[in-house]
Design a protein around this motif. Structure first.
Motif, PDB file in Angstrom:
ATOM      1  N   LEU A  57      44.336  43.536  39.045  1.00  0.00           N
ATOM      2  CA  LEU A  57      43.050  42.993  39.504  1.00  0.00           C
ATOM      3  C   LEU A  57      42.081  42.771  38.348  1.00  0.00           C
ATOM      4  O   LEU A  57      41.339  41.780  38.342  1.00  0.00           O
ATOM      5  CB  LEU A  57      42.426  43.919  40.553  1.00  0.00           C
ATOM      6  CG  LEU A  57      43.094  43.870  41.926  1.00  0.00           C
ATOM      7  CD1 LEU A  57      42.559  44.974  42.830  1.00  0.00           C
ATOM      8  CD2 LEU A  57      42.906  42.502  42.566  1.00  0.00           C
ATOM      9  N   GLU A  58      42.091  43.649  37.364  1.00  0.00           N
ATOM     10  CA  GLU A  58      41.224  43.455  36.197  1.00  0.00           C
ATOM     11  C   GLU A  58      41.569  42.160  35.471  1.00  0.00           C
ATOM     12  O   GLU A  58      40.682  41.388  35.096  1.00  0.00           O
ATOM     13  CB  GLU A  58      41.350  44.628  35.232  1.00  0.00           C
ATOM     14  CG  GLU A  58      40.570  45.848  35.667  1.00  0.00           C
ATOM     15  CD  GLU A  58      40.594  46.937  34.612  1.00  0.00           C
ATOM     16  OE1 GLU A  58      40.813  48.086  34.995  1.00  0.00           O
ATOM     17  OE2 GLU A  58      40.403  46.625  33.425  1.00  0.00           O
ATOM     18  N   ASN A 114      40.500  39.203  37.720  1.00  0.00           N
ATOM     19  CA  ASN A 114      39.043  39.039  37.744  1.00  0.00           C
ATOM     20  C   ASN A 114      38.556  38.303  36.509  1.00  0.00           C
ATOM     21  O   ASN A 114      37.572  37.562  36.577  1.00  0.00           O
ATOM     22  CB  ASN A 114      38.347  40.399  37.853  1.00  0.00           C
ATOM     23  CG  ASN A 114      38.407  40.960  39.246  1.00  0.00           C
ATOM     24  OD1 ASN A 114      38.426  40.231  40.224  1.00  0.00           O
ATOM     25  ND2 ASN A 114      38.453  42.276  39.345  1.00  0.00           N
ATOM     26  N   THR A 118      37.624  34.083  40.542  1.00  0.00           N
ATOM     27  CA  THR A 118      37.182  34.857  41.697  1.00  0.00           C
ATOM     28  C   THR A 118      38.386  35.215  42.566  1.00  0.00           C
ATOM     29  O   THR A 118      39.059  34.337  43.103  1.00  0.00           O
ATOM     30  CB  THR A 118      36.169  34.049  42.528  1.00  0.00           C
ATOM     31  OG1 THR A 118      35.089  33.690  41.674  1.00  0.00           O
ATOM     32  CG2 THR A 118      35.652  34.862  43.695  1.00  0.00           C
ATOM     33  N   VAL A 119      38.639  36.497  42.679  1.00  0.00           N
ATOM     34  CA  VAL A 119      39.748  37.004  43.487  1.00  0.00           C
ATOM     35  C   VAL A 119      39.219  37.242  44.901  1.00  0.00           C
ATOM     36  O   VAL A 119      38.210  37.924  45.084  1.00  0.00           O
ATOM     37  CB  VAL A 119      40.304  38.318  42.888  1.00  0.00           C
ATOM     38  CG1 VAL A 119      41.450  38.850  43.721  1.00  0.00           C
ATOM     39  CG2 VAL A 119      40.732  38.097  41.441  1.00  0.00           C
ATOM     40  N   ARG A 140      42.859  40.790  46.946  1.00  0.00           N
ATOM     41  CA  ARG A 140      42.655  42.193  46.547  1.00  0.00           C
ATOM     42  C   ARG A 140      43.428  43.127  47.458  1.00  0.00           C
ATOM     43  O   ARG A 140      44.091  44.056  47.004  1.00  0.00           O
ATOM     44  CB  ARG A 140      41.175  42.560  46.629  1.00  0.00           C
ATOM     45  CG  ARG A 140      40.341  42.055  45.535  1.00  0.00           C
ATOM     46  CD  ARG A 140      38.884  42.539  45.724  1.00  0.00           C
ATOM     47  NE  ARG A 140      37.985  41.690  44.994  1.00  0.00           N
ATOM     48  CZ  ARG A 140      37.896  41.621  43.685  1.00  0.00           C
ATOM     49  NH1 ARG A 140      38.659  42.388  42.967  1.00  0.00           N
ATOM     50  NH2 ARG A 140      37.067  40.811  43.096  1.00  0.00           N
TER      51      ARG A 140
END
Length: 149
Positions: A98-99, A102, A106-107, A112
């Motif tokens: 996720l990092e 990001n 835009t996730v 997520r």
């Protein structure tokens, strides 16, 4: 400036990037601390300091060198996976994916949720490698074969 003397004769300084005493700090150190506390976008600006410029150039060179990036990611992945029995590894890898994503765009909350709910370590490892190499969120979604996300 307070310091801690070490047994080997070296010194350890404690610096606070969020200090309130700019007038008491040398200009070069103040600019370095501003660079340290800056977010990714702010770190690209000109701090008008030769040392900060060297740090920015080194960071850019590493970022542009895919081989170095892959080696770094391999080391980071190995560090995360040293003990696969540890319950936090799966969550750690998911958060690392996720990092990276990001940083690319835009996730969505659905994306997520899908990443955080994945428990198959081999899938998460694959997603991490793809996220580290992706130039855009769209490319990652294509390479990871994510449909309807």
């Amino acid at each position: 400036m307070p310091s801690l003397e070490l047994k080997d004769g070296g010194c350890c300084f404690f610096l606070n990037a969020y200090g309130k005493n700019d007038g008491e700090v040398p200009e070069e150190l103040r600019k370095f601390l501003q660079f340290i506390k800056a977010n990714l976008e702010e770190r690209e600006k000109d701090f008008e300091d030769s040392y900060v410029k060297q740090l920015q150039d080194s960071r850019l060179k590493i970022k542009q060198d895919r081989e170095a990036e892959e080696q770094y990611m391999s080391l980071a992945l190995n560090a995360l996976l040293m003990d696969e029995r540890d319950e936090g590894k799966v969550e750690g890898i998911a958060e690392t994916v996720l990092e990276f994503l990001n940083a690319l765009g835009t996730v969505t909350e659905r994306q997520r949720s899908a990443i955080r709910s994945e428990k198959d370590l081999s899938v998460l490892k694959r997603w991490l490698r793809l996220a580290a190499r992706a130039d855009s969120l769209e490319q990652y979604l294509l390479d990871a074969e994510w449909k309807n996300y």
